[in-house]
Write an enzyme that holds these catalytic residues in place. Structure first.
Site, PDB file in Angstrom:
ATOM      1  N   ASP A 165       0.814  -1.207  -0.049  1.00 32.33           N
ATOM      2  CA  ASP A 165       0.052  -0.013   0.177  1.00 32.33           C
ATOM      3  C   ASP A 165       0.634   1.346   0.063  1.00 32.33           C
ATOM      4  O   ASP A 165       1.423   1.679  -1.099  1.00 32.33           O
ATOM      5  CB  ASP A 165      -0.780  -0.114   1.470  1.00 32.33           C
ATOM      6  CG  ASP A 165      -2.029   0.914   1.270  1.00 32.33           C
ATOM      7  OD1 ASP A 165      -2.177   1.725   0.364  1.00 32.33           O
ATOM      8  OD2 ASP A 165      -2.662   1.096   2.505  1.00 32.33           O
ATOM      9  N   LEU A 214       6.864  -2.905   3.740  1.00 32.91           N
ATOM     10  CA  LEU A 214       7.868  -3.781   2.871  1.00 32.91           C
ATOM     11  C   LEU A 214       9.224  -3.242   2.843  1.00 32.91           C
ATOM     12  O   LEU A 214      10.086  -3.927   2.975  1.00 32.91           O
ATOM     13  CB  LEU A 214       7.277  -4.110   1.451  1.00 32.91           C
ATOM     14  CG  LEU A 214       6.291  -5.285   1.674  1.00 32.91           C
ATOM     15  CD1 LEU A 214       5.567  -5.389   0.407  1.00 32.91           C
ATOM     16  CD2 LEU A 214       6.890  -6.714   1.943  1.00 32.91           C
ATOM     17  N   GLY A 272       3.781   1.159   1.413  1.00 33.56           N
ATOM     18  CA  GLY A 272       5.249   0.374   1.165  1.00 33.56           C
ATOM     19  C   GLY A 272       6.026   0.556   2.333  1.00 33.56           C
ATOM     20  O   GLY A 272       7.042  -0.167   2.280  1.00 33.56           O
ATOM     21  N   ASN A 273       5.369   1.266   3.327  1.00 31.22           N
ATOM     22  CA  ASN A 273       6.434   1.448   4.625  1.00 31.22           C
ATOM     23  C   ASN A 273       6.948  -0.066   5.089  1.00 31.22           C
ATOM     24  O   ASN A 273       7.857  -0.193   5.565  1.00 31.22           O
ATOM     25  CB  ASN A 273       5.682   2.212   5.848  1.00 31.22           C
ATOM     26  CG  ASN A 273       6.061   3.809   5.280  1.00 31.22           C
ATOM     27  OD1 ASN A 273       7.097   4.333   5.137  1.00 31.22           O
ATOM     28  ND2 ASN A 273       4.684   4.372   5.084  1.00 31.22           N
TER      29      ASN A 273
END
Ligand code: IMP
Ligand code: MG
Length: 182
Positions: free
Chosen positions: A101, A106, A103-104
């Site tokens: 979403d 991953l 990205g934080n």
């Protein structure tokens, strides 16, 4: 259809077909490698179960759980709450996750794992919401690109519910109050 669901956006059949395609691709790409499926709990579990059963190559499986820090100030910071059991040095690690979403999540996991010297490190997500990205990270393998809508099912939850639905759907408005990821 579950009574709390307003709309199904990806059907069970569509998921099946796409997961089989991804498994075929992975079986080719990782043919001569040491595939290590690193599953993020809890959302990645249903995806892993279907994906891994369609692989025609050997694969190890291990689990990691991360969570957002919950403090007084809402934060995108992430921490590990369950780590892997074994080292990943020299393994071809593929992170299996339900959705990328902002990205934080991953981004944090990838940074942690890089210190452990895997031979290779890639990401496989079922869903991608690219419009929400806050950091420069992308999946190497992805099932479906979706619009910026909150979805549940096939691993994805709202307040820990709906993970077991076999499709991806949108909740009815009266069920879904103020929603944040997690
Ligand atoms: P992000 O990429 O750090 O924003 O976070 C990804 C995590 O947020 C996923 O592992 C999910 O747990 C959660 N998440 C993001 N979007 C959704 C959604 O639409 N439904 C349910 N959980 C979501
Ligand atoms: Mg998650």
């Amino acid at each position: 259809m579950h009574p709390d669901i307003a709309e199904i956006i990806i059907t069970e059949d569509e998921i099946k077909i796409r997961v089989a395609q991804l498994a075929k691709q992975l079986s080719e790409d990782y043919k001569d490698k040491n595939l290590f499926l690193l599953v993020l709990l809890r959302g990645g579990v249903l995806f892993l179960a279907d994906l891994s059963r369609q692989l025609t190559i050997n694969a190890e499986i291990d689990f990691m759980a991360v969570t957002r820090y919950t403090g007084e100030v809402p934060s995108n910071e992430v921490k590990i709450i369950k780590d892997l059991d074994k080292p990943i040095e020299d393994k071809d690690v593929l992170i299996v996750e339900d959705i990328i979403d902002n990205g934080n999540t991953l981004d944090f996991v990838v940074k942690q794992l890089k210190h452990r010297n895997p031979k290779s490190l890639k990401i496989c997500t079922l869903l991608d919401k690219p419009s929400q990205r806050m950091v420069n990270i992308n999946s190497d393998y992805n099932g479906f690109v979706i619009e910026d809508r909150f979805v549940v099912g096939y691993g994805l939850d709202y307040k820990q519910r709906y993970r077991n639905l076999p499709y991806i759907g949108i909740l009815k408005q009266e069920i879904q109050g103020l929603v944040t990821g997690g």
